[in-house]
Motif scaffolding. Structure first.
Motif, PDB file in Angstrom:
ATOM      1  N   ASP A  34       0.852  -1.193   0.000  1.00 27.18           N
ATOM      2  CA  ASP A  34       0.000   0.000   0.000  1.00 27.18           C
ATOM      3  C   ASP A  34       0.886   1.239   0.000  1.00 27.18           C
ATOM      4  O   ASP A  34       2.097   1.157  -0.233  1.00 27.18           O
ATOM      5  CB  ASP A  34      -1.026  -0.038   1.156  1.00 27.18           C
ATOM      6  N   PHE A  35       0.299   2.397   0.242  1.00 32.78           N
ATOM      7  CA  PHE A  35       1.071   3.641   0.153  1.00 32.78           C
ATOM      8  C   PHE A  35       1.583   4.110   1.506  1.00 32.78           C
ATOM      9  O   PHE A  35       2.723   4.515   1.646  1.00 32.78           O
ATOM     10  CB  PHE A  35       0.199   4.748  -0.477  1.00 32.78           C
ATOM     11  N   ARG A  36       0.723   4.026   2.541  1.00 32.88           N
ATOM     12  CA  ARG A  36       1.051   4.728   3.790  1.00 32.88           C
ATOM     13  C   ARG A  36       1.391   3.842   4.981  1.00 32.88           C
ATOM     14  O   ARG A  36       1.661   4.360   6.058  1.00 32.88           O
ATOM     15  CB  ARG A  36      -0.097   5.688   4.150  1.00 32.88           C
ATOM     16  N   SER A  37       1.380   2.529   4.842  1.00 31.88           N
ATOM     17  CA  SER A  37       1.822   1.679   5.950  1.00 31.88           C
ATOM     18  C   SER A  37       3.335   1.797   6.095  1.00 31.88           C
ATOM     19  O   SER A  37       4.005   2.325   5.202  1.00 31.88           O
ATOM     20  CB  SER A  37       1.449   0.214   5.688  1.00 31.88           C
ATOM     21  N   VAL A  38       3.883   1.271   7.204  1.00 31.06           N
ATOM     22  CA  VAL A  38       5.338   1.401   7.410  1.00 31.06           C
ATOM     23  C   VAL A  38       6.138   0.770   6.282  1.00 31.06           C
ATOM     24  O   VAL A  38       7.224   1.227   5.935  1.00 31.06           O
ATOM     25  CB  VAL A  38       5.810   0.799   8.758  1.00 31.06           C
ATOM     26  N   ASP A  39       5.581  -0.314   5.710  1.00 31.75           N
ATOM     27  CA  ASP A  39       6.287  -0.944   4.588  1.00 31.75           C
ATOM     28  C   ASP A  39       5.691  -0.510   3.249  1.00 31.75           C
ATOM     29  O   ASP A  39       5.922  -1.112   2.216  1.00 31.75           O
ATOM     30  CB  ASP A  39       6.260  -2.477   4.724  1.00 31.75           C
ATOM     31  N   GLY A  40       4.870   0.553   3.283  1.00 30.40           N
ATOM     32  CA  GLY A  40       4.210   1.030   2.058  1.00 30.40           C
ATOM     33  C   GLY A  40       5.148   1.838   1.176  1.00 30.40           C
ATOM     34  O   GLY A  40       6.275   2.169   1.561  1.00 30.40           O
ATOM     35  N   LEU A  41       4.636   2.152  -0.004  1.00 28.41           N
ATOM     36  CA  LEU A  41       5.441   2.860  -1.007  1.00 28.41           C
ATOM     37  C   LEU A  41       6.000   4.193  -0.521  1.00 28.41           C
ATOM     38  O   LEU A  41       7.111   4.570  -0.868  1.00 28.41           O
ATOM     39  CB  LEU A  41       4.554   3.165  -2.226  1.00 28.41           C
ATOM     40  N   TYR A  42       5.199   4.900   0.282  1.00 29.28           N
ATOM     41  CA  TYR A  42       5.618   6.238   0.678  1.00 29.28           C
ATOM     42  C   TYR A  42       6.660   6.220   1.800  1.00 29.28           C
ATOM     43  O   TYR A  42       7.220   7.248   2.145  1.00 29.28           O
ATOM     44  CB  TYR A  42       4.403   7.084   1.090  1.00 29.28           C
ATOM     45  N   SER A  43       6.895   5.053   2.372  1.00 25.04           N
ATOM     46  CA  SER A  43       7.911   4.972   3.434  1.00 25.04           C
ATOM     47  C   SER A  43       9.269   4.597   2.866  1.00 25.04           C
ATOM     48  O   SER A  43      10.254   4.555   3.577  1.00 25.04           O
ATOM     49  CB  SER A  43       7.513   3.925   4.468  1.00 25.04           C
ATOM     50  N   GLN A  44       9.305   4.273   1.590  1.00 24.13           N
ATOM     51  CA  GLN A  44      10.577   3.858   1.006  1.00 24.13           C
ATOM     52  C   GLN A  44      11.301   5.079   0.457  1.00 24.13           C
ATOM     53  O   GLN A  44      10.683   5.966  -0.108  1.00 24.13           O
ATOM     54  CB  GLN A  44      10.319   2.840  -0.104  1.00 24.13           C
ATOM     55  N   TYR A  46      13.263   7.313  -1.937  1.00 23.69           N
ATOM     56  CA  TYR A  46      13.471   7.446  -3.375  1.00 23.69           C
ATOM     57  C   TYR A  46      14.066   8.819  -3.601  1.00 23.69           C
ATOM     58  O   TYR A  46      14.115   9.639  -2.677  1.00 23.69           O
ATOM     59  CB  TYR A  46      12.133   7.266  -4.104  1.00 23.69           C
ATOM     60  N   LYS A  47      14.540   9.062  -4.797  1.00 27.37           N
ATOM     61  CA  LYS A  47      15.208  10.339  -5.048  1.00 27.37           C
ATOM     62  C   LYS A  47      14.261  11.543  -4.853  1.00 27.37           C
ATOM     63  O   LYS A  47      14.675  12.618  -4.455  1.00 27.37           O
ATOM     64  CB  LYS A  47      15.743  10.323  -6.487  1.00 27.37           C
ATOM     65  N   TYR A  48      12.978  11.327  -5.158  1.00 27.02           N
ATOM     66  CA  TYR A  48      11.960  12.362  -4.951  1.00 27.02           C
ATOM     67  C   TYR A  48      10.833  11.721  -4.141  1.00 27.02           C
ATOM     68  O   TYR A  48      10.651  10.506  -4.195  1.00 27.02           O
ATOM     69  CB  TYR A  48      11.366  12.833  -6.283  1.00 27.02           C
ATOM     70  N   PRO A  49      10.023  12.514  -3.438  1.00 29.88           N
ATOM     71  CA  PRO A  49       8.875  11.913  -2.741  1.00 29.88           C
ATOM     72  C   PRO A  49       7.922  11.296  -3.769  1.00 29.88           C
ATOM     73  O   PRO A  49       7.700  11.908  -4.826  1.00 29.88           O
ATOM     74  CB  PRO A  49       8.206  13.101  -2.049  1.00 29.88           C
TER      75      PRO A  49
END
Ligand code: OAD
Length: 238
Positions: A34-44, A46-49
């Protein structure tokens, strides 16, 4: 079966006008983060958010970087429907469920057999040229690497709603229609923080609002039944 799941089962058994509204948490048990869990996409890192990479202005400005992210993080890699997708398709076939409204772009509801799926944020299984508008095969964006190009030379883009872009007005109107008319509304696997999709909860005026989400959401207080468990595991018991 817990008491909550038993209550949900009673609501399902007693209704022929169920509407489901879901998000990324519906597909985590199929192996899509998913996007917002601790292992989600947004927690990883990357060069940009990711919110920036997934925006229209970024796509137009830097398609190379967009596609680096896309090929790395958005490819579906053979993901298969889980028990939640399958149960929803079964209820539709039985005439109990009227619509699946989803923020997901993975096509897994249709893969499970659901027919009336309203994709608020589009689909990775469709693509078109950002310059001439011509529809293009989904393979062009989901296989290979680099920036896919149309025969006109334009950049091919996924048919998803990027940040800064509006949602399809017709899809949104249909979603509102189904939610207003729903007897039972089940909301599952969504953090309910991204608008306008999250605002759809306000269009439901019934008294059978069910939330099935691993963690708490800001809507827990409005719901008639809240289940904090994995949706696939819950739906497998129904
Ligand atoms: P989020 O990642 O924000 O929220 C997913 C929610 O599902 C979280 O509250 C998790 O706790 C929960 N969850 C995860 N796995 C679960 C499981 N197995 N069972 C039950 N709950 C589970 O994802 P969305 O709410 O879908 O938009 O995010 C909305 C939008 O934000 C996405 O459509 C995407 C993103 O930016 C665009 O790309 C336009």
């Amino acid at each position: 079966m817990t008491e909550e799941i038993q209550k949900l089962k009673q609501l399902i058994d007693g209704s022929d006008n169920i509407v489901f509204f879901g998000g990324a948490g519906v597909s985590t048990e199929s192996g899509i983060p998913d996007f917002r869990s601790v292992d989600g996409l947004y927690s990883q890192t990357y060069k940009y958010p990711p919110e920036e990479i997934l925006s229209r202005s970024f796509f137009d400005r830097n398609p190379e970087e967009y596609y680096r992210f896309h090929h790395d993080k958005l490819r579906l890699r053979g993901a298969q429907p889980n028990a939640a997708h399958k149960k929803l398709a079964e209820w539709e076939q039985q005439g109990k469920l009227k619509a699946v409204i989803t923020q997901n772009i993975d096509g897994l509801h249709q893969a499970a057999g659901s027919r009336n799926v309203l994709e608020l944020h589009g689909s990775l299984l469709r693509a078109y040229c950002a310059r001439c508008g011509k529809p293009c095969p989904a393979d062009t964006i989901n296989e290979g690497d680099g920036v896919p190009r149309c025969t006109c030379g334009g950049v091919i883009r996924p048919d998803i709603v990027l940040y800064e872009e509006p949602l399809d007005a017709d899809v949104m109107a249909r979603a509102i229609h189904y939610i207003r008319a729903a007897d039972v509304l089940i909301i599952g696997g969504t953090s309910l923080v991204v608008y306008p999709a999250a605002g759809l909860i306000r269009d439901y005026h019934g008294h059978k609002l069910v939330l099935v989400n691993k963690g708490e959401t800001s809507a827990d207080g409005y719901a008639d039944l809240v289940i904090h468990e994995k949706i696939g595991e819950v739906f497998a018991q129904l």
